[in-house]
Design an enzyme around this catalytic site. Structure first.
Site, mmCIF file in Angstrom:
data_model
loop_
_atom_site.group_PDB
_atom_site.id
_atom_site.type_symbol
_atom_site.label_atom_id
_atom_site.label_comp_id
_atom_site.label_asym_id
_atom_site.label_seq_id
_atom_site.Cartn_x
_atom_site.Cartn_y
_atom_site.Cartn_z
ATOM 1 C CG ASP A 165 -1.895 1.128 1.217
ATOM 2 O OD1 ASP A 165 -1.747 2.050 0.390
ATOM 3 O OD2 ASP A 165 -2.823 1.115 2.050
ATOM 4 C CE1 TYR A 171 -1.212 11.383 -11.966
ATOM 5 C CE2 TYR A 171 -1.347 12.930 -13.807
ATOM 6 C CZ TYR A 171 -1.202 11.635 -13.329
ATOM 7 O OH TYR A 171 -1.028 10.596 -14.217
ATOM 8 C CE LYS A 190 2.307 10.051 -11.895
ATOM 9 N NZ LYS A 190 2.601 8.628 -12.175
#
Ligand SMILES: NC(=O)c1ccc[n+]([C@@H]2O[C@H](COP(=O)([O-])OP(=O)(O)OC[C@H]3O[C@@H](n4cnc5c(N)ncnc54)[C@H](OP(=O)(O)O)[C@@H]3O)[C@@H](O)[C@H]2O)c1
Length: 319
Positions: A84, A192, A196
């Site tokens: 996880d 995000y 990235k």
């Protein structure tokens, strides 16, 4: 790579072509759920590889992927490991399991998984949720199993670490002074983008640090693919103006790829011998495309700074 490979080339085509490179290899893929790019990469690689290790947060989902691959390919050699990414303790436990498989060096690690994009600022173990799950957890996992990766190196084989990024890295550099967005500027896509960008910088630093061990690293943008993760963001993507209300890309946006075409660049980055002299490169549409990586994502100073920050955050140093 083959010059004619492009956005429509499928993972199956690439893997068939590179079959002799994939043969006898052990490959570990994170985020190997059915319907996503990780599950598809596992399905395709399992046709040719010696062993595919599927990592995911949910054993039941991993079992579904295994059953699906075995349905198509009963002799596929598969193992699963629960990890996880929201918990560094879980990452450490998964790494310990992989390290206990002393008979199985890891020839290729594909860090593919990505966590959800929370609408509101969310912290995971005091760190912004996507920076933690998409980057930091993979950073720790990679370094903890490095011994298994080094064990795969030989005079004529260079193991690979592939980090799946996104063209969305362009939205946001790593915010070294405020990676937790405590200045109130949080949006799910900027977070995000930061995570990235971190995937690409991690690749640049891995390529530099572990060249001495014969380890190569690549990052990539897979394209735009209607996976479960992407579908869950339909409303947000309509608001962003990249798709229309039927889910079709708006003119000028990147065209949507099939699942198999969306996984093709993973296979090129992981196995194509033609790119072995270009460690650290960023790929898109099955080709090296350093021109598409934003300067903030490939700057060597940023890459070194991110490594130092990650060491501080995980409380461990790596050579
Ligand atoms: N699809 C696209 O258009 C697109 C575009 C650019 C980049 N990408 C990148 O491509 C990669 C794969 O994306 P995808 O579209 O296949 O996404 P996806 O369908 O959402 O799959 C993501 C994978 O990550 C796993 N995951 C999520 N949270 C996790 C956690 N806390 N711990 C461990 N695993 C977790 C998911 O597991 P569950 O199944 O349990 O949720 C799933 O296996 C990602 O790195 C993504 O950023 C995708």
């Amino acid at each position: 790579m083959v010059a004619s490979w492009n956005a429509e080339t499928t993972a199956d085509e690439v893997a068939e072509y590179l079959s002799s490179e994939i043969k006898n290899k052990n490959v570990l893929i994170t985020g190997a759920s059915l319907g996503g790019l990780g599950g598809e990469a596992a399905r395709v690689v399992a046709k040719h590889a010696d062993l595919v290790i599927l990592a995911g947060r949910d054993q039941e989902k991993l079992d579904q992927t295994v059953a699906f691959i075995k349905g198509e390919n009963p002799t596929a050699n598969l193992r699963t490991v629960v990890m996880d990414l929201d918990s560094l303790a879980s990452v450490k436990a998964a790494a310990a399991t992989v390290n206990s498989w002393t008979d199985s060096p890891i020839h290729v690690l594909i860090n593919n998984a990505a966590v959800k994009l929370p609408k509101e600022l969310t912290l995971s173990e005091d760190i912004e949720y996507q920076f933690h799950g998409n980057f930091l957890a993979h950073y720790l996992f990679t370094n903890l199993i490095l011994g298994r990766i080094k064990a795969a190196a030989s005079a004529d084989f260079f193991p690979r670490i592939v980090n799946v990024s996104s063209s969305a890295h362009r939205y946001t550099p790593v915010r070294f002074e405020d990676y937790n967005f405590s200045d109130g500027s949080y949006s799910q896509f900027s977070a995000y983008g930061q995570s990235k960008t971190a995937n690409i910088l991690f690749t640049v630093e891995l390529a530099k640090r572990y060249a001495k061990d014969g380890i190569l690293s690549f990052s990539l943008h897979p394209g735009v693919i209607s996976t479960p993760g992407a579908q869950s963001l339909k409303k947000e993507r309509i608001a962003l103006g990249t798709i229309d209300k039927d889910g079709n890309p708006k003119p000028g946006s990147q065209p949507r790829k099939s699942l198999s075409a969306g996984t093709a660049t993973h296979i090129v980055a992981a196995f194509d011998p033609a790119i072995k002299g270009q460690s650290g490169a960023y790929l898109s549409d099955c080709q090296v495309h350093n021109d598409l990586a934003a300067p903030h994502a490939v700057d060597p100073e940023n890459a070194a700074k991110l490594w130092a920050l990650a060491e501080k955050l995980v409380g461990q140093t790596f050579a």
